[in-house]
Design a protein around this motif. Structure first.
Motif, PDB file in Angstrom:
ATOM      1  N   GLU A  62       0.831  -1.205   0.000  1.00  0.00           N
ATOM      2  CA  GLU A  62       0.000   0.000   0.000  1.00  0.00           C
ATOM      3  C   GLU A  62       0.869   1.260   0.000  1.00  0.00           C
ATOM      4  O   GLU A  62       0.548   2.244  -0.669  1.00  0.00           O
ATOM      5  CB  GLU A  62      -0.949   0.007   1.203  1.00  0.00           C
ATOM      6  CG  GLU A  62      -2.058  -1.012   1.108  1.00  0.00           C
ATOM      7  CD  GLU A  62      -2.952  -0.811  -0.112  1.00  0.00           C
ATOM      8  OE1 GLU A  62      -3.325   0.343  -0.402  1.00  0.00           O
ATOM      9  OE2 GLU A  62      -3.244  -1.821  -0.790  1.00  0.00           O
ATOM     10  N   LEU A  63       1.958   1.209   0.737  1.00  0.00           N
ATOM     11  CA  LEU A  63       2.883   2.341   0.763  1.00  0.00           C
ATOM     12  C   LEU A  63       3.503   2.570  -0.621  1.00  0.00           C
ATOM     13  O   LEU A  63       3.645   3.713  -1.062  1.00  0.00           O
ATOM     14  CB  LEU A  63       3.975   2.109   1.810  1.00  0.00           C
ATOM     15  CG  LEU A  63       4.944   3.245   2.073  1.00  0.00           C
ATOM     16  CD1 LEU A  63       4.222   4.505   2.528  1.00  0.00           C
ATOM     17  CD2 LEU A  63       5.973   2.820   3.101  1.00  0.00           C
ATOM     18  N   ASP A  64       3.840   1.495  -1.301  1.00  0.00           N
ATOM     19  CA  ASP A  64       4.378   1.604  -2.666  1.00  0.00           C
ATOM     20  C   ASP A  64       3.354   2.240  -3.607  1.00  0.00           C
ATOM     21  O   ASP A  64       3.699   3.094  -4.424  1.00  0.00           O
ATOM     22  CB  ASP A  64       4.788   0.237  -3.208  1.00  0.00           C
ATOM     23  CG  ASP A  64       6.093  -0.263  -2.624  1.00  0.00           C
ATOM     24  OD1 ASP A  64       6.849   0.557  -2.059  1.00  0.00           O
ATOM     25  OD2 ASP A  64       6.363  -1.475  -2.738  1.00  0.00           O
ATOM     26  N   LYS A  65       2.099   1.798  -3.499  1.00  0.00           N
ATOM     27  CA  LYS A  65       1.045   2.366  -4.344  1.00  0.00           C
ATOM     28  C   LYS A  65       0.890   3.863  -4.078  1.00  0.00           C
ATOM     29  O   LYS A  65       0.780   4.666  -5.002  1.00  0.00           O
ATOM     30  CB  LYS A  65      -0.282   1.653  -4.097  1.00  0.00           C
ATOM     31  CG  LYS A  65      -0.338   0.241  -4.630  1.00  0.00           C
ATOM     32  CD  LYS A  65      -1.666  -0.401  -4.264  1.00  0.00           C
ATOM     33  CE  LYS A  65      -1.685  -1.873  -4.607  1.00  0.00           C
ATOM     34  NZ  LYS A  65      -2.946  -2.514  -4.168  1.00  0.00           N
ATOM     35  N   TRP A  66       0.864   4.222  -2.799  1.00  0.00           N
ATOM     36  CA  TRP A  66       0.736   5.629  -2.438  1.00  0.00           C
ATOM     37  C   TRP A  66       1.920   6.431  -2.976  1.00  0.00           C
ATOM     38  O   TRP A  66       1.744   7.514  -3.526  1.00  0.00           O
ATOM     39  CB  TRP A  66       0.654   5.766  -0.917  1.00  0.00           C
ATOM     40  CG  TRP A  66       0.663   7.182  -0.453  1.00  0.00           C
ATOM     41  CD1 TRP A  66      -0.401   8.026  -0.384  1.00  0.00           C
ATOM     42  CD2 TRP A  66       1.802   7.927  -0.023  1.00  0.00           C
ATOM     43  NE1 TRP A  66       0.005   9.251   0.071  1.00  0.00           N
ATOM     44  CE2 TRP A  66       1.352   9.219   0.303  1.00  0.00           C
ATOM     45  CE3 TRP A  66       3.155   7.630   0.122  1.00  0.00           C
ATOM     46  CZ2 TRP A  66       2.208  10.209   0.765  1.00  0.00           C
ATOM     47  CZ3 TRP A  66       4.001   8.612   0.576  1.00  0.00           C
ATOM     48  CH2 TRP A  66       3.530   9.885   0.893  1.00  0.00           C
ATOM     49  N   SER A  67       3.107   5.881  -2.837  1.00  0.00           N
ATOM     50  CA  SER A  67       4.312   6.556  -3.309  1.00  0.00           C
ATOM     51  C   SER A  67       4.264   6.773  -4.824  1.00  0.00           C
ATOM     52  O   SER A  67       4.633   7.847  -5.315  1.00  0.00           O
ATOM     53  CB  SER A  67       5.542   5.726  -2.933  1.00  0.00           C
ATOM     54  OG  SER A  67       6.709   6.291  -3.439  1.00  0.00           O
ATOM     55  N   ASP A  68       3.806   5.764  -5.546  1.00  0.00           N
ATOM     56  CA  ASP A  68       3.689   5.893  -7.001  1.00  0.00           C
ATOM     57  C   ASP A  68       2.695   6.987  -7.379  1.00  0.00           C
ATOM     58  O   ASP A  68       2.949   7.788  -8.287  1.00  0.00           O
ATOM     59  CB  ASP A  68       3.258   4.569  -7.634  1.00  0.00           C
ATOM     60  CG  ASP A  68       4.339   3.499  -7.566  1.00  0.00           C
ATOM     61  OD1 ASP A  68       5.522   3.862  -7.326  1.00  0.00           O
ATOM     62  OD2 ASP A  68       4.004   2.308  -7.745  1.00  0.00           O
ATOM     63  N   LYS A  69       1.569   7.047  -6.675  1.00  0.00           N
ATOM     64  CA  LYS A  69       0.572   8.092  -6.944  1.00  0.00           C
ATOM     65  C   LYS A  69       1.141   9.479  -6.664  1.00  0.00           C
ATOM     66  O   LYS A  69       0.931  10.420  -7.431  1.00  0.00           O
ATOM     67  CB  LYS A  69      -0.676   7.857  -6.099  1.00  0.00           C
ATOM     68  CG  LYS A  69      -1.523   6.708  -6.558  1.00  0.00           C
ATOM     69  CD  LYS A  69      -2.712   6.518  -5.634  1.00  0.00           C
ATOM     70  CE  LYS A  69      -3.497   5.270  -6.002  1.00  0.00           C
ATOM     71  NZ  LYS A  69      -4.603   5.018  -5.072  1.00  0.00           N
ATOM     72  N   GLU A  70       1.871   9.598  -5.565  1.00  0.00           N
ATOM     73  CA  GLU A  70       2.453  10.883  -5.201  1.00  0.00           C
ATOM     74  C   GLU A  70       3.519  11.309  -6.226  1.00  0.00           C
ATOM     75  O   GLU A  70       3.627  12.471  -6.585  1.00  0.00           O
ATOM     76  CB  GLU A  70       3.054  10.844  -3.795  1.00  0.00           C
ATOM     77  CG  GLU A  70       2.025  10.734  -2.700  1.00  0.00           C
ATOM     78  CD  GLU A  70       1.068  11.906  -2.663  1.00  0.00           C
ATOM     79  OE1 GLU A  70       1.536  13.058  -2.651  1.00  0.00           O
ATOM     80  OE2 GLU A  70      -0.159  11.670  -2.640  1.00  0.00           O
ATOM     81  N   GLU A  71       4.274  10.341  -6.698  1.00  0.00           N
ATOM     82  CA  GLU A  71       5.297  10.634  -7.698  1.00  0.00           C
ATOM     83  C   GLU A  71       4.659  11.132  -8.990  1.00  0.00           C
ATOM     84  O   GLU A  71       5.145  12.081  -9.618  1.00  0.00           O
ATOM     85  CB  GLU A  71       6.135   9.375  -7.974  1.00  0.00           C
ATOM     86  CG  GLU A  71       7.266   9.610  -8.932  1.00  0.00           C
ATOM     87  CD  GLU A  71       8.098   8.353  -9.162  1.00  0.00           C
ATOM     88  OE1 GLU A  71       8.923   8.379 -10.092  1.00  0.00           O
ATOM     89  OE2 GLU A  71       7.925   7.371  -8.422  1.00  0.00           O
ATOM     90  N   LYS A  72       3.544  10.522  -9.387  1.00  0.00           N
ATOM     91  CA  LYS A  72       2.821  10.961 -10.584  1.00  0.00           C
ATOM     92  C   LYS A  72       2.284  12.373 -10.408  1.00  0.00           C
ATOM     93  O   LYS A  72       2.326  13.183 -11.342  1.00  0.00           O
ATOM     94  CB  LYS A  72       1.685   9.992 -10.904  1.00  0.00           C
ATOM     95  CG  LYS A  72       2.143   8.696 -11.497  1.00  0.00           C
ATOM     96  CD  LYS A  72       0.989   7.763 -11.783  1.00  0.00           C
ATOM     97  CE  LYS A  72       1.506   6.429 -12.289  1.00  0.00           C
ATOM     98  NZ  LYS A  72       0.413   5.473 -12.520  1.00  0.00           N
ATOM     99  N   LYS A  73       1.783  12.678  -9.225  1.00  0.00           N
ATOM    100  CA  LYS A  73       1.279  14.043  -8.962  1.00  0.00           C
ATOM    101  C   LYS A  73       2.376  15.062  -9.095  1.00  0.00           C
ATOM    102  O   LYS A  73       2.185  16.144  -9.657  1.00  0.00           O
ATOM    103  CB  LYS A  73       0.691  14.123  -7.543  1.00  0.00           C
ATOM    104  CG  LYS A  73      -0.653  13.477  -7.366  1.00  0.00           C
ATOM    105  CD  LYS A  73      -1.104  13.672  -5.927  1.00  0.00           C
ATOM    106  CE  LYS A  73      -2.322  12.875  -5.588  1.00  0.00           C
ATOM    107  NZ  LYS A  73      -2.704  13.037  -4.163  1.00  0.00           N
ATOM    108  N   LEU A  74       3.555  14.733  -8.585  1.00  0.00           N
ATOM    109  CA  LEU A  74       4.672  15.678  -8.611  1.00  0.00           C
ATOM    110  C   LEU A  74       5.232  15.846 -10.021  1.00  0.00           C
ATOM    111  O   LEU A  74       5.739  16.915 -10.372  1.00  0.00           O
ATOM    112  CB  LEU A  74       5.784  15.210  -7.674  1.00  0.00           C
ATOM    113  CG  LEU A  74       5.467  15.268  -6.187  1.00  0.00           C
ATOM    114  CD1 LEU A  74       6.578  14.627  -5.388  1.00  0.00           C
ATOM    115  CD2 LEU A  74       5.231  16.700  -5.742  1.00  0.00           C
TER     116      LEU A  74
END
Length: 76
Positions: A62-74
Motif C-alpha cells: 500500500e505504501l508503494d502504491k501511495w508513493s507511485d501516486k504521489e510521484e505521478k502528482k509531482l
C-alpha cells in the motif's frame, strides 16, 4: 508501526529459540507431554508470525502504491 511489528517478530523469534532449547532437554528425558505442548506453542508462534509478516507485506504494498501516486502528482 512497521518498526514495532519487526520488534515483535524479533521477540517471537527469541521465544521460539528459548523453547527449542527447553525442548532439547525434554526430548532427551522422554518428557513427551511437555515436548508436545512446547511444539504446539512454537507452531502457534509461527502462525502469528506469518500473520504479522503478511500484514507488513500488505502495508508495504500500500505504501508503494501511495508513493507511485504521489510521484505521478509531482511529475505533472
Amino acid at each position: 508501526m512497521l518498526t514495532e511489528l519487526e520488534q515483535i517478530l524479533n521477540k517471537m523469534r527469541n521465544e521460539i529459540k528459548d523453547v527449542r532449547e527447553q525442548n532439547k532437554k525434554y526430548s532427551r528425558k522422554n518428557k513427551n507431554t511437555i515436548y508436545a505442548e512446547n511444539t504446539m506453542y512454537i507452531a502457534g508462534i509461527y502462525k502469528a508470525m506469518s500473520i504479522i509478516s503478511d500484514f507488513i507485506g500488505d502495508e508495504l504494498n500500500e505504501l508503494d502504491k501511495w508513493s507511485d501516486k504521489e510521484e505521478k502528482k509531482l511529475s505533472n
